[in-house]
Design a protein around this motif. Structure first.
Motif, short mmCIF file in Angstrom:
data_model
loop_
_atom_site.label_atom_id
_atom_site.label_comp_id
_atom_site.label_asym_id
_atom_site.label_seq_id
_atom_site.Cartn_x
_atom_site.Cartn_y
_atom_site.Cartn_z
N GLU A 133 30.35 27.83 33.49
CA GLU A 133 29.98 28.21 34.86
C GLU A 133 29.77 26.96 35.71
OE1 GLU A 133 26.56 30.64 37.35
OE2 GLU A 133 26.13 30.04 35.29
N GLN A 134 29.07 25.99 35.17
CA GLN A 134 28.80 24.76 35.92
C GLN A 134 30.08 23.97 36.18
OE1 GLN A 134 25.46 22.55 34.20
NE2 GLN A 134 24.68 24.49 33.43
N ALA A 135 30.91 23.83 35.17
CA ALA A 135 32.16 23.08 35.33
C ALA A 135 33.08 23.75 36.35
CB ALA A 135 32.87 22.93 33.98
N CYS A 136 33.16 25.07 36.27
CA CYS A 136 34.02 25.81 37.21
C CYS A 136 33.50 25.71 38.64
CB CYS A 136 34.14 27.26 36.79
SG CYS A 136 35.14 27.52 35.31
N THR A 137 32.20 25.72 38.79
CA THR A 137 31.61 25.59 40.13
C THR A 137 31.94 24.22 40.72
OG1 THR A 137 29.85 27.14 39.59
CG2 THR A 137 29.45 25.65 41.43
N VAL A 138 31.80 23.17 39.93
CA VAL A 138 32.14 21.83 40.40
C VAL A 138 33.62 21.75 40.74
CG1 VAL A 138 32.33 19.41 39.68
CG2 VAL A 138 30.24 20.70 39.19
N CYS A 139 34.45 22.28 39.87
CA CYS A 139 35.90 22.22 40.07
C CYS A 139 36.32 22.98 41.34
CB CYS A 139 36.62 22.76 38.85
SG CYS A 139 38.39 22.38 38.80
N SER A 140 35.67 24.10 41.60
CA SER A 140 36.05 24.90 42.78
C SER A 140 35.80 24.15 44.08
CB SER A 140 35.30 26.23 42.79
OG SER A 140 33.92 26.05 43.09
N MET A 141 34.92 23.16 44.06
CA MET A 141 34.60 22.39 45.26
C MET A 141 35.71 21.41 45.65
SD MET A 141 31.85 23.60 46.19
CE MET A 141 30.63 24.67 45.50
N GLN A 142 36.67 21.20 44.76
CA GLN A 142 37.78 20.29 45.07
C GLN A 142 38.76 20.88 46.06
OE1 GLN A 142 38.95 17.50 41.58
NE2 GLN A 142 39.15 19.60 40.90
N MET A 143 38.68 22.18 46.23
CA MET A 143 39.57 22.90 47.16
C MET A 143 41.05 22.74 46.80
SD MET A 143 37.54 24.49 48.72
CE MET A 143 36.51 24.89 50.06
N MET A 144 41.32 22.73 45.51
CA MET A 144 42.71 22.74 45.04
C MET A 144 43.09 24.20 44.85
SD MET A 144 42.42 19.61 42.37
CE MET A 144 44.01 18.83 42.41
N ASP A 145 44.33 24.46 44.49
CA ASP A 145 44.75 25.86 44.36
C ASP A 145 44.15 26.56 43.15
OD1 ASP A 145 46.30 24.67 42.40
OD2 ASP A 145 48.18 25.61 43.04
N CYS A 146 43.44 25.83 42.30
CA CYS A 146 42.74 26.45 41.18
C CYS A 146 41.35 26.96 41.59
CB CYS A 146 42.61 25.49 40.01
SG CYS A 146 41.71 23.96 40.41
N ALA A 147 40.90 26.64 42.80
CA ALA A 147 39.54 26.97 43.24
C ALA A 147 39.20 28.46 43.12
CB ALA A 147 39.29 26.48 44.66
N PRO A 148 40.07 29.38 43.54
CA PRO A 148 39.72 30.81 43.38
C PRO A 148 39.52 31.21 41.92
CG PRO A 148 41.50 30.59 44.96
CD PRO A 148 41.32 29.24 44.32
N ALA A 149 40.38 30.71 41.04
CA ALA A 149 40.23 31.01 39.61
C ALA A 149 38.93 30.43 39.09
CB ALA A 149 41.42 30.47 38.82
N CYS A 150 38.58 29.24 39.53
CA CYS A 150 37.34 28.60 39.09
C CYS A 150 36.12 29.39 39.56
CB CYS A 150 37.27 27.16 39.59
SG CYS A 150 38.48 26.06 38.84
N MET A 151 36.13 29.83 40.80
CA MET A 151 35.00 30.61 41.31
C MET A 151 34.85 31.92 40.55
SD MET A 151 35.01 29.92 45.42
CE MET A 151 36.78 30.03 45.69
#
Length: 134
Positions: free
Chosen positions: A38-56
């Motif tokens: 959960e923590q890693a995905c939250t950090v990753c979603s902040m990059q605003m790359m196209d993986c952000a929705p999947a990460c959130m």
């Protein structure tokens, strides 16, 4: 989670009317992996790359999975298995999306590794439940 909390959860599980048994150490490892993911995905979603929705979405799923394991009353084996399957599927999707950027983003690489660890922990939890049921 500390030993006292796990002991309380174990007592709560024994008092609840449930049709499943849990290996508390496997469940602890699964909750820890869900929390880390959960923590890693939250950090990753902040990059605003196209993986952000999947990460959130993966962060939300991991949080839900962890909370479901902490609140066992009303949980049945089929429901827990379905939740584990959903968490595994979401982690797989997020991992695949983040791996597209892993060569140039350390954050995506870390997120993908956390997703893989969470998938493995959820699979171990499923295996433990299936073994206890037989």
């Amino acid at each position: 989670m500390d030993a006292m909390m796990m002991d309380m959860m174990s007592k709560d599980m024994k008092m609840a009317d449930m049709d499943m048994m849990m290996d508390m150490s496997v469940m602890q490892a699964c909750m820890d992996a869900c929390s880390a993911c959960e923590q890693a995905c939250t950090v990753c979603s902040m990059q605003m790359m196209d993986c952000a929705p999947a990460c959130m979405n993966c962060a939300d799923m991991c949080n839900t999975m962890m909370r479901g394991m902490m609140r066992m009353q009303g949980m049945t084996s089929p429901v827990m298995m379905a939740m584990l399957d959903a968490c595994i599927a979401m982690c797989q999707y997020c991992m695949d999306k983040c791996m597209e950027h892993a060569n140039h983003s350390e954050v995506c690489r870390m997120c993908a590794q956390s997703c893989k660890a969470c998938m493995d922990a959820c699979m171990a939890m499923r295996d433990s439940m299936m073994t206890a049921a037989s």
